[in-house]
Design a protein around this motif. Structure first.
Motif, PDB file in Angstrom:
ATOM      1  N   UNK A 228      38.652  43.614  44.605  1.00  0.00           N
ATOM      2  CA  UNK A 228      39.701  44.075  45.151  1.00  0.00           C
ATOM      3  C   UNK A 228      39.292  45.464  45.546  1.00  0.00           C
ATOM      4  N   UNK A 229      39.456  45.894  46.854  1.00  0.00           N
ATOM      5  CA  UNK A 229      39.098  47.213  47.321  1.00  0.00           C
ATOM      6  C   UNK A 229      40.315  48.250  46.730  1.00  0.00           C
ATOM      7  N   UNK A 230      41.396  47.703  46.540  1.00  0.00           N
ATOM      8  CA  UNK A 230      42.379  48.492  46.000  1.00  0.00           C
ATOM      9  C   UNK A 230      43.026  47.737  45.213  1.00  0.00           C
ATOM     10  N   UNK A 231      43.528  48.164  43.647  1.00  0.00           N
ATOM     11  CA  UNK A 231      44.590  47.369  42.853  1.00  0.00           C
ATOM     12  C   UNK A 231      45.660  48.267  42.685  1.00  0.00           C
ATOM     13  N   UNK A 241      46.350  47.065  32.276  1.00  0.00           N
ATOM     14  CA  UNK A 241      45.598  48.179  32.731  1.00  0.00           C
ATOM     15  C   UNK A 241      44.159  47.667  32.559  1.00  0.00           C
ATOM     16  N   UNK A 242      43.771  46.816  31.537  1.00  0.00           N
ATOM     17  CA  UNK A 242      42.350  46.517  31.444  1.00  0.00           C
ATOM     18  C   UNK A 242      41.893  45.546  32.499  1.00  0.00           C
ATOM     19  N   UNK A 243      42.807  44.580  32.714  1.00  0.00           N
ATOM     20  CA  UNK A 243      42.604  43.733  33.987  1.00  0.00           C
ATOM     21  C   UNK A 243      42.571  44.367  35.154  1.00  0.00           C
ATOM     22  N   UNK A 244      43.247  45.474  35.485  1.00  0.00           N
ATOM     23  CA  UNK A 244      43.210  45.877  36.624  1.00  0.00           C
ATOM     24  C   UNK A 244      42.096  46.783  36.985  1.00  0.00           C
ATOM     25  N   UNK A 245      41.444  47.360  36.016  1.00  0.00           N
ATOM     26  CA  UNK A 245      39.984  47.757  36.156  1.00  0.00           C
ATOM     27  C   UNK A 245      39.112  46.960  36.358  1.00  0.00           C
ATOM     28  N   UNK A 246      39.162  45.713  35.864  1.00  0.00           N
ATOM     29  CA  UNK A 246      38.253  44.440  36.004  1.00  0.00           C
ATOM     30  C   UNK A 246      38.092  43.886  37.371  1.00  0.00           C
ATOM     31  N   UNK A 253      39.352  51.312  44.209  1.00  0.00           N
ATOM     32  CA  UNK A 253      40.561  52.284  43.569  1.00  0.00           C
ATOM     33  C   UNK A 253      41.516  51.521  42.940  1.00  0.00           C
ATOM     34  N   UNK A 254      41.741  51.939  41.715  1.00  0.00           N
ATOM     35  CA  UNK A 254      42.664  51.355  40.802  1.00  0.00           C
ATOM     36  C   UNK A 254      44.000  52.553  40.620  1.00  0.00           C
TER      37      UNK A 254
END
Length: 332
Positions: A228-231, A241-246, A253-254
């Motif tokens: 993802x370019x953006x989450x 939050x851990x999955x979002x960063x991954x 950008x997260x």
């Protein structure tokens, strides 16, 4: 008047009979509440998560997603009049500090936040300010838009900040298609040409996301890492939050929108991948005004379930159990 009040943290709120607020200042606006949205933040308030940050004295009235009709105005109010249908920006701001003068009124140095640090709108009436009221376009009813005052505003604010990053050919992963997420999906579809990928474990939520403009949906993030370019993380807890960063790719950008968890990332990972972690808090008055334009055009709509004010704890039960698709709305 009847109002939903928190008396003790860790215990459910009660519906009490309290005095009706009145207009005393020149810029005061007294609103007859037509609808108040139930937000997960209300659950966090009841749990005591906001006790230290807000410093509010108990008991007090919760509810920060409010819309209704103007009942009375102060002597200096010129933008609305008695009888006007309005939605309320969640903050009452001063208009004089640097943040307000820059249009960044969500960071007002002298703000009050009804429902967070003072009496809110899960009641028959709410006292606010002329700076906080957005007049509704003909055809928009308070019960249909009340939750846009926070859930919608927060989602719109995050998407608006992300728009420059979401040029054609990019991918935006949305984590959570619930109360905020289903609005964020519509904002993405209305404002960008990005590929919208939605992650939600609930099948009904994924089906709703598809109807609202998602190009793909998944029950989890397996197979999406570094894509993802953006989450846009509308959950922000319980591992999201851990999955979002991954899921965020290099130089991506997260955006943290939901909360309750902890973002834990080694600094070397940030500098070596140049990923950005972006916080989001509600949105400005102008954001809300722009969102109301999308709502009037039918490009953003709320999926809601309505409850009478007296059924506030039933609504809380439904929200906690994951039975709500979209947003719970309390009607006095």
């Amino acid at each position: 008047m009847k109002a939903v009040r928190v008396h003790s943290y860790g215990k459910r709120p009660s519906v009490d009979e309290i005095a009706e607020p009145g207009v005393t200042g020149p810029f005061d606006v007294l609103v007859q509440v037509g609808a108040a949205g139930l937000c997960r933040t209300d659950l966090h308030i009841v749990e005591g998560q906001w006790a230290e940050k807000s410093g509010v004295q108990l008991p007090y009235v919760i509810g920060h997603e409010n819309a209704g009709w103007v009942r009375e105005v102060g002597s200096a109010v010129t933008n609305v009049a008695a009888g006007d249908a309005v939605i309320l920006h969640p903050l009452v701001t001063c208009g004089l500090c640097r943040a307000c003068r820059s249009g960044d009124d969500v960071h007002c140095e002298n703000s009050r936040f009804p429902g967070i640090d003072c009496d809110g709108g899960m009641a028959e009436y709410l006292l606010t300010s002329a700076r906080s009221v957005v007049k509704l376009a003909d055809g928009l009813e308070p019960a249909a838009v009340a939750a846009l005052a926070d859930a919608g505003l927060t989602a719109y604010h995050a998407v608006r900040k992300a728009v420059p990053l979401l040029y054609p050919g990019t991918t935006c992963v949305v984590i959570g298609a619930g109360g905020l997420g289903h609005i964020g999906i519509q904002c993405l579809a209305a404002m960008t040409a990005t590929r919208i990928v939605v992650v939600d474990p609930n099948e009904a939520a994924r089906e709703l996301a598809t109807r609202l403009g998602a190009h793909e949906t998944f029950a989890n993030t397996a197979g999406l890492h570094d894509s993802a370019h953006v989450v846009l993380d509308f959950v922000g807890e319980q591992g999201a939050e851990k999955e979002g960063l991954a899921v965020t790719r290099r130089a991506g950008s997260y955006f943290v929108i939901g909360y309750g968890g902890t973002v834990d990332i080694p600094t070397i990972d940030l500098i070596s991948t140049e990923r950005n972690v972006v916080g989001n808090l509600v949105g400005s008055y102008n954001d809300l005004d722009e969102l109301m334009t999308l709502a009037a055009q039918g490009r953003v709509t709320l999926h809601t379930k309505t409850y009478p004010l007296a059924a506030v704890n039933e609504a809380i039960d439904d929200l906690e159990a994951g039975r709500l698709r979209g947003r719970g709305i309390l009607v006095p």
